[in-house]
Write a protein that holds these residues in place. Structure first.
Motif, mmCIF file in Angstrom:
data_model
loop_
_atom_site.group_PDB
_atom_site.id
_atom_site.type_symbol
_atom_site.label_atom_id
_atom_site.label_comp_id
_atom_site.label_asym_id
_atom_site.label_seq_id
_atom_site.Cartn_x
_atom_site.Cartn_y
_atom_site.Cartn_z
ATOM 1 N N VAL A 135 0.843 -1.207 0.000
ATOM 2 C CA VAL A 135 0.000 0.000 0.000
ATOM 3 C C VAL A 135 0.874 1.252 0.000
ATOM 4 O O VAL A 135 0.512 2.271 -0.590
ATOM 5 N N ALA A 136 2.037 1.189 0.640
ATOM 6 C CA ALA A 136 2.956 2.330 0.605
ATOM 7 C C ALA A 136 3.425 2.600 -0.824
ATOM 8 O O ALA A 136 3.585 3.764 -1.225
ATOM 9 N N VAL A 137 3.625 1.544 -1.605
ATOM 10 C CA VAL A 137 3.987 1.712 -3.019
ATOM 11 C C VAL A 137 2.833 2.362 -3.778
ATOM 12 O O VAL A 137 3.027 3.274 -4.596
ATOM 13 N N PHE A 138 1.604 1.918 -3.502
ATOM 14 C CA PHE A 138 0.437 2.531 -4.145
ATOM 15 C C PHE A 138 0.326 4.006 -3.773
ATOM 16 O O PHE A 138 -0.038 4.837 -4.609
ATOM 17 N N LEU A 139 0.633 4.335 -2.519
ATOM 18 C CA LEU A 139 0.599 5.731 -2.090
ATOM 19 C C LEU A 139 1.630 6.554 -2.851
ATOM 20 O O LEU A 139 1.351 7.698 -3.256
ATOM 21 N N TYR A 140 2.814 6.008 -3.060
ATOM 22 C CA TYR A 140 3.851 6.689 -3.830
ATOM 23 C C TYR A 140 3.358 6.979 -5.253
ATOM 24 O O TYR A 140 3.514 8.092 -5.771
ATOM 25 N N ILE A 141 2.734 5.972 -5.878
ATOM 26 C CA ILE A 141 2.231 6.149 -7.240
ATOM 27 C C ILE A 141 1.105 7.176 -7.272
ATOM 28 O O ILE A 141 1.059 8.054 -8.139
ATOM 29 N N GLU A 142 0.201 7.080 -6.299
ATOM 30 C CA GLU A 142 -0.957 7.973 -6.305
ATOM 31 C C GLU A 142 -0.566 9.420 -6.017
ATOM 32 O O GLU A 142 -1.156 10.341 -6.574
ATOM 33 N N ALA A 143 0.409 9.636 -5.159
ATOM 34 C CA ALA A 143 0.857 11.010 -4.889
ATOM 35 C C ALA A 143 1.424 11.648 -6.148
ATOM 36 O O ALA A 143 1.181 12.832 -6.427
ATOM 37 N N ARG A 144 2.170 10.872 -6.922
ATOM 38 C CA ARG A 144 2.698 11.394 -8.189
ATOM 39 C C ARG A 144 1.560 11.713 -9.147
ATOM 40 O O ARG A 144 1.563 12.761 -9.803
ATOM 41 N N ARG A 145 0.574 10.849 -9.223
ATOM 42 C CA ARG A 145 -0.580 11.110 -10.081
ATOM 43 C C ARG A 145 -1.384 12.314 -9.596
ATOM 44 O O ARG A 145 -1.916 13.070 -10.411
ATOM 45 N N TYR A 146 -1.472 12.479 -8.292
ATOM 46 C CA TYR A 146 -2.248 13.595 -7.754
ATOM 47 C C TYR A 146 -1.643 14.936 -8.149
ATOM 48 O O TYR A 146 -2.362 15.911 -8.376
ATOM 49 N N ARG A 147 -0.327 15.003 -8.223
ATOM 50 C CA ARG A 147 0.318 16.250 -8.632
ATOM 51 C C ARG A 147 -0.120 16.664 -10.040
ATOM 52 O O ARG A 147 -0.345 17.851 -10.299
ATOM 53 N N PHE A 148 -0.242 15.689 -10.941
ATOM 54 C CA PHE A 148 -0.686 15.999 -12.296
ATOM 55 C C PHE A 148 -2.181 16.312 -12.326
ATOM 56 O O PHE A 148 -2.614 17.199 -13.068
ATOM 57 N N PHE A 149 -2.965 15.588 -11.547
ATOM 58 C CA PHE A 149 -4.395 15.901 -11.461
ATOM 59 C C PHE A 149 -4.605 17.330 -10.972
ATOM 60 O O PHE A 149 -5.411 18.085 -11.528
ATOM 61 N N ASP A 150 -3.856 17.711 -9.949
ATOM 62 C CA ASP A 150 -3.957 19.072 -9.411
ATOM 63 C C ASP A 150 -3.542 20.112 -10.452
ATOM 64 O O ASP A 150 -4.127 21.183 -10.546
ATOM 65 N N PHE A 151 -2.551 19.769 -11.257
ATOM 66 C CA PHE A 151 -2.058 20.673 -12.302
ATOM 67 C C PHE A 151 -3.154 20.989 -13.315
ATOM 68 O O PHE A 151 -3.431 22.152 -13.628
ATOM 69 N N TRP A 152 -3.816 19.944 -13.840
ATOM 70 C CA TRP A 152 -4.872 20.168 -14.829
ATOM 71 C C TRP A 152 -6.107 20.789 -14.185
ATOM 72 O O TRP A 152 -6.786 21.619 -14.800
ATOM 73 N N GLN A 172 3.418 27.884 -21.561
ATOM 74 C CA GLN A 172 4.761 27.985 -22.131
ATOM 75 C C GLN A 172 5.807 27.336 -21.237
ATOM 76 O O GLN A 172 6.726 26.671 -21.725
ATOM 77 N N ASN A 173 5.654 27.516 -19.919
ATOM 78 C CA ASN A 173 6.597 26.945 -18.951
ATOM 79 C C ASN A 173 5.809 26.208 -17.873
ATOM 80 O O ASN A 173 5.586 26.748 -16.783
ATOM 81 N N PRO A 174 5.342 24.995 -18.147
ATOM 82 C CA PRO A 174 4.513 24.268 -17.174
ATOM 83 C C PRO A 174 5.257 24.034 -15.871
ATOM 84 O O PRO A 174 6.465 23.765 -15.862
ATOM 85 N N ASN A 175 4.511 24.130 -14.779
ATOM 86 C CA ASN A 175 5.109 23.949 -13.461
ATOM 87 C C ASN A 175 4.060 23.368 -12.523
ATOM 88 O O ASN A 175 2.973 23.941 -12.379
ATOM 89 N N LEU A 176 4.363 22.222 -11.898
ATOM 90 C CA LEU A 176 3.419 21.623 -10.960
ATOM 91 C C LEU A 176 3.255 22.542 -9.753
ATOM 92 O O LEU A 176 4.214 23.168 -9.302
ATOM 93 N N HIS A 177 2.039 22.586 -9.219
ATOM 94 C CA HIS A 177 1.713 23.575 -8.197
ATOM 95 C C HIS A 177 1.703 23.018 -6.783
ATOM 96 O O HIS A 177 1.353 23.734 -5.839
ATOM 97 N N ILE A 178 2.069 21.767 -6.613
ATOM 98 C CA ILE A 178 2.079 21.153 -5.283
ATOM 99 C C ILE A 178 3.304 20.257 -5.189
ATOM 100 O O ILE A 178 3.672 19.586 -6.166
ATOM 101 N N THR A 179 3.967 20.253 -4.033
ATOM 102 C CA THR A 179 5.145 19.414 -3.859
ATOM 103 C C THR A 179 4.734 17.954 -3.684
ATOM 104 O O THR A 179 3.581 17.647 -3.356
ATOM 105 N N TYR A 180 5.716 17.070 -3.870
ATOM 106 C CA TYR A 180 5.414 15.651 -3.721
ATOM 107 C C TYR A 180 5.000 15.334 -2.290
ATOM 108 O O TYR A 180 4.069 14.558 -2.055
#
Length: 235
Positions: A75-92, A128-136
């Motif tokens: 589940v910790a591995v799933f959390l790692y994957i989901e946190a990375r996905r959440y950063r992109f979800f938050d971006f869009w 022009q210069n995409p930038n994620l808005h939340i840290t990992y």
């Protein structure tokens, strides 16, 4: 005169520009929806694997509690994957929200400056210069507070419950350590590692709680009546 007119600030969108921005908004909503679906997928994986581990652990009084330990790591591995996905979800999602506030908002009101606060220029710079808005780390904290904290809590309660009741009710602390032993690893070490493992998640969840977006924003009191619900009811 033509030069002056050309340099005059623009005050409205043409119909073609409105159509293009509408398609842009639909695209941003689609992207955020796709990433939202991916978040649900990893959460489902965590729930299903936890359920399987619970079934194996409590299938009999002599069954080992080890599946709950292993699934905690999974589940910790799933959390790692989901946190990375959440950063992109938050971006869009943020891009779509900006369009809702500053493009669709004036249209809904039938008034206002369609270029208020230079949102169009800011959004262009973000393209022009995409930038994620939340840290990992903040993303991990959010997913812990929303979903994974509860999954880990269920695992801890189930693991301790297994040690305390199977194969017979616990009678001493030494017996608890003996039941927690995994191969050559003493039970004391196993429990200390578990405490450090879950303590880390708790620390991240609390550490990022105050850094959540809008935490210091003053929120208006809830309205006496739900105006949107009244509109939905019809005349």
């Amino acid at each position: 005169m033509d030069d002056i007119a050309a340099k005059a600030p623009k005050t409205h969108y043409t119909s073609a520009e409105v159509t293009a921005l509408s398609h842009l908004y639909r695209a941003e909503i689609y992207r955020s929806t796709v990433w939202r679906t991916r978040l649900d997928a990893t959460t489902n994986w965590a729930v299903v694997t936890t359920g399987i581990a619970l079934s194996l652990t409590f299938s009999s009084a002599t069954a080992s509690p080890l599946p709950l330990v292993l699934v905690g790591l999974l589940v910790a591995v799933f959390l790692y994957i989901e946190a990375r996905r959440y950063r992109f979800f938050d971006f869009w999602r943020i891009r779509a929200h900006v369009l809702e506030l500053y493009f669709l908002g004036p249209i809904l009101r039938g008034q206002g400056d369609p270029f208020a606060r230079g949102w169009n220029e800011t959004l262009f710079q973000d393209y022009q210069n995409p930038n994620l808005h939340i840290t990992y780390l903040e993303a991990v904290g959010r997913r812990l507070r929303r979903n994974y904290g509860w999954i880990f809590l269920i695992q801890v309660v189930a693991y301790l419950g297994k040690l305390m009741i199977h194969p017979v009710p616990l009678s001493s602390l030494d017996e608890l350590f003996a039941r927690a032993t995994i191969g050559p690893v003493p039970g004391e070490i196993v429990l200390l590692c578990g405490l450090a493992f879950h303590g880390t998640w708790m620390a991240i969840a609390f550490r990022t709680f105050r850094s959540r977006r809008g935490a210091d924003r003053e929120r208006p009191p809830p309205p006496a009546t739900d105006a949107v619900l009244d509109l939905a009811r019809g005349p």
